[in-house]
Design a protein around this motif. Structure first.
Motif, PDB file in Angstrom:
ATOM      1  N   ASP A  44       0.928  -1.153  -0.091  1.00 50.77           N
ATOM      2  CA  ASP A  44       0.134   0.044   0.180  1.00 50.77           C
ATOM      3  C   ASP A  44       0.796   1.086  -0.017  1.00 50.77           C
ATOM      4  N   GLY A  45       0.654   2.022  -0.793  1.00 45.98           N
ATOM      5  CA  GLY A  45       1.570   3.356  -0.924  1.00 45.98           C
ATOM      6  C   GLY A  45       2.357   3.529  -2.211  1.00 45.98           C
ATOM      7  N   THR A  46       2.497   2.355  -2.923  1.00 49.95           N
ATOM      8  CA  THR A  46       3.779   2.366  -3.751  1.00 49.95           C
ATOM      9  C   THR A  46       3.188   3.512  -4.825  1.00 49.95           C
ATOM     10  N   PRO A  47       4.272   4.049  -4.994  1.00 51.33           N
ATOM     11  CA  PRO A  47       4.075   5.266  -6.485  1.00 51.33           C
ATOM     12  C   PRO A  47       3.892   4.317  -7.670  1.00 51.33           C
ATOM     13  N   LEU A  48       2.784   4.925  -8.240  1.00 57.44           N
ATOM     14  CA  LEU A  48       2.505   4.439  -9.678  1.00 57.44           C
ATOM     15  C   LEU A  48       3.463   5.296 -10.856  1.00 57.44           C
ATOM     16  N   LEU A  49       4.073   4.674 -11.640  1.00 61.18           N
ATOM     17  CA  LEU A  49       4.770   5.524 -12.667  1.00 61.18           C
ATOM     18  C   LEU A  49       3.966   5.680 -13.975  1.00 61.18           C
ATOM     19  N   ASP A  50       3.386   4.391 -14.415  1.00 65.34           N
ATOM     20  CA  ASP A  50       2.693   4.546 -15.742  1.00 65.34           C
ATOM     21  C   ASP A  50       1.690   3.305 -15.695  1.00 65.34           C
ATOM     22  N   ILE A  51       0.635   3.726 -16.731  1.00 63.35           N
ATOM     23  CA  ILE A  51      -0.312   2.778 -17.212  1.00 63.35           C
ATOM     24  C   ILE A  51      -0.323   2.560 -18.721  1.00 63.35           C
ATOM     25  N   LYS A  52      -0.115   1.265 -19.083  1.00 61.92           N
ATOM     26  CA  LYS A  52      -0.254   1.122 -20.531  1.00 61.92           C
ATOM     27  C   LYS A  52      -1.559   0.261 -20.763  1.00 61.92           C
ATOM     28  N   PRO A  53      -2.037   0.048 -21.949  1.00 61.49           N
ATOM     29  CA  PRO A  53      -3.002  -0.998 -22.302  1.00 61.49           C
ATOM     30  C   PRO A  53      -2.083  -2.366 -22.612  1.00 61.49           C
ATOM     31  N   TYR A  54      -2.729  -3.477 -22.263  1.00 63.71           N
ATOM     32  CA  TYR A  54      -2.211  -4.576 -22.796  1.00 63.71           C
ATOM     33  C   TYR A  54      -2.551  -5.154 -24.067  1.00 63.71           C
ATOM     34  N   LEU A  55      -1.820  -5.191 -24.794  1.00 62.00           N
ATOM     35  CA  LEU A  55      -2.491  -5.367 -26.303  1.00 62.00           C
ATOM     36  C   LEU A  55      -1.734  -6.870 -26.810  1.00 62.00           C
ATOM     37  N   PRO A  56      -2.739  -7.811 -26.679  1.00 65.25           N
ATOM     38  CA  PRO A  56      -2.340  -9.192 -26.956  1.00 65.25           C
ATOM     39  C   PRO A  56      -1.409  -9.344 -28.360  1.00 65.25           C
ATOM     40  N   SER A  57      -2.036  -8.602 -29.272  1.00 70.88           N
ATOM     41  CA  SER A  57      -1.216  -8.483 -30.514  1.00 70.88           C
ATOM     42  C   SER A  57       0.267  -8.279 -30.718  1.00 70.88           C
ATOM     43  N   VAL A  58       0.673  -7.420 -29.368  1.00 75.50           N
ATOM     44  CA  VAL A  58       1.753  -6.877 -29.424  1.00 75.50           C
ATOM     45  C   VAL A  58       2.587  -7.342 -28.177  1.00 75.50           C
ATOM     46  N   ASP A  59       1.941  -7.729 -27.223  1.00 80.46           N
ATOM     47  CA  ASP A  59       2.728  -7.806 -25.904  1.00 80.46           C
ATOM     48  C   ASP A  59       3.072  -9.362 -25.612  1.00 80.46           C
ATOM     49  N   VAL A  60       2.768 -10.396 -26.342  1.00 81.79           N
ATOM     50  CA  VAL A  60       3.091 -11.836 -26.142  1.00 81.79           C
ATOM     51  C   VAL A  60       4.196 -12.186 -27.089  1.00 81.79           C
ATOM     52  N   LEU A  61       5.140 -12.819 -26.654  1.00 78.21           N
ATOM     53  CA  LEU A  61       6.200 -13.275 -27.299  1.00 78.21           C
ATOM     54  C   LEU A  61       5.928 -14.286 -28.398  1.00 78.21           C
ATOM     55  N   PRO A  62       6.284 -14.239 -29.534  1.00 75.42           N
ATOM     56  CA  PRO A  62       6.135 -15.385 -30.480  1.00 75.42           C
ATOM     57  C   PRO A  62       6.242 -16.582 -29.906  1.00 75.42           C
ATOM     58  N   GLY A  63       5.352 -17.668 -30.068  1.00 78.51           N
ATOM     59  CA  GLY A  63       5.489 -19.111 -29.641  1.00 78.51           C
ATOM     60  C   GLY A  63       5.540 -18.960 -28.078  1.00 78.51           C
ATOM     61  N   ALA A  64       5.107 -18.064 -27.292  1.00 80.82           N
ATOM     62  CA  ALA A  64       4.999 -17.873 -25.827  1.00 80.82           C
ATOM     63  C   ALA A  64       4.459 -19.235 -25.107  1.00 80.82           C
ATOM     64  N   GLY A  65       3.346 -19.864 -25.998  1.00 79.54           N
ATOM     65  CA  GLY A  65       2.852 -21.109 -25.413  1.00 79.54           C
ATOM     66  C   GLY A  65       3.601 -22.240 -25.349  1.00 79.54           C
ATOM     67  N   ASP A  66       4.769 -22.290 -26.198  1.00 74.06           N
ATOM     68  CA  ASP A  66       5.520 -23.327 -26.208  1.00 74.06           C
ATOM     69  C   ASP A  66       6.671 -23.355 -25.153  1.00 74.06           C
ATOM     70  N   GLN A  67       6.738 -22.089 -24.612  1.00 73.85           N
ATOM     71  CA  GLN A  67       8.023 -21.934 -23.748  1.00 73.85           C
ATOM     72  C   GLN A  67       7.634 -22.518 -22.387  1.00 73.85           C
ATOM     73  N   ALA A  68       8.477 -23.180 -21.776  1.00 74.18           N
ATOM     74  CA  ALA A  68       8.271 -23.704 -20.413  1.00 74.18           C
ATOM     75  C   ALA A  68       8.229 -22.587 -19.478  1.00 74.18           C
ATOM     76  N   SER A  69       7.444 -22.511 -18.325  1.00 69.92           N
ATOM     77  CA  SER A  69       7.430 -21.417 -17.316  1.00 69.92           C
ATOM     78  C   SER A  69       8.722 -21.422 -16.840  1.00 69.92           C
ATOM     79  N   SER A  70       9.119 -20.331 -16.390  1.00 70.23           N
ATOM     80  CA  SER A  70      10.353 -19.926 -15.775  1.00 70.23           C
ATOM     81  C   SER A  70      10.083 -20.033 -14.332  1.00 70.23           C
ATOM     82  N   SER A  71      11.466 -20.350 -13.531  1.00 73.43           N
ATOM     83  CA  SER A  71      11.453 -20.426 -12.135  1.00 73.43           C
ATOM     84  C   SER A  71      11.952 -19.124 -11.622  1.00 73.43           C
ATOM     85  N   ARG A  72      12.223 -18.184 -12.383  1.00 71.32           N
ATOM     86  CA  ARG A  72      12.762 -16.798 -12.001  1.00 71.32           C
ATOM     87  C   ARG A  72      11.495 -16.048 -11.230  1.00 71.32           C
TER      88      ARG A  72
END
Length: 166
Positions: A137-165
């Motif tokens: 609570d109280g964290t400063p907000l820098l920006d809001i951007k619209p999520y655009l599936p046509s732009v914001d998804v890596l090609p082949g993202a469904g083929d990648q294993a989930s990361s443990s990071r």
């Protein structure tokens, strides 16, 4: 600052302040130091944290065009995070890793990112309800951007294993 864990490496000196940022608002949540989830999955599993954004008056016209149901990318400033480690050894990993290979808030510029869903919006009051957040609570907000599936998804993202990071 906390004492580094074995394998961690602090930066050699203080960071210079060579950028100016404008906080556009504040993140509100039920999370406090010590009980904040480590990521959005944990936040959602914990009920979302009563998450909402409070947008400062001068920035409220920027909400025009957003609607409930929209995906949003939030950028926020982890103002209580350490900024001095370039290598870290998170407790869940067997070995240290470079800061840029981790999603830790501890980084030279503690900018965090979350992809959330807009649940409600009151542009006059500047309140945007979101499904969850992993910020205190109280964290400063820098920006809001619209999520655009046509732009914001890596090609082949469904083929990648989930990361443990984290």
């Amino acid at each position: 600052m906390n004492t580094p864990r074995p394998g961690e490496q602090p930066l050699p000196g203080p960071l210079s302040a060579d950028a100016t940022l404008a906080f556009i608002g504040t993140i509100r949540s039920d999370w406090a130091p010590g009980d904040c989830p480590k990521n959005l999955t944990q936040a959602r599993e914990g009920g979302g944290g009563n998450a909402r954004l409070e947008i400062a008056a001068p920035f409220r016209p920027g909400l025009e065009g957003l609607a409930p149901g929209d995906g949003l990318i939030l950028l926020y400033w982890m103002d209580r995070a350490r900024r001095d480690l370039i290598r870290q050894h998170p407790g869940h990993r067997d070995a240290p890793a470079g800061t840029f290979a981790l999603r830790s808030p501890v980084r030279p510029n503690p900018v965090a990112m979350a992809v959330v869903r807009c649940q409600s919006i009151d542009p006059v009051a500047g309140i945007v309800g979101i499904d969850a957040i992993d910020a205190m609570d109280g964290t400063p907000l820098l920006d809001i951007k619209p999520y655009l599936p046509s732009v914001d998804v890596l090609p082949g993202a469904g083929d990648q294993a989930s990361s443990s990071r984290a």
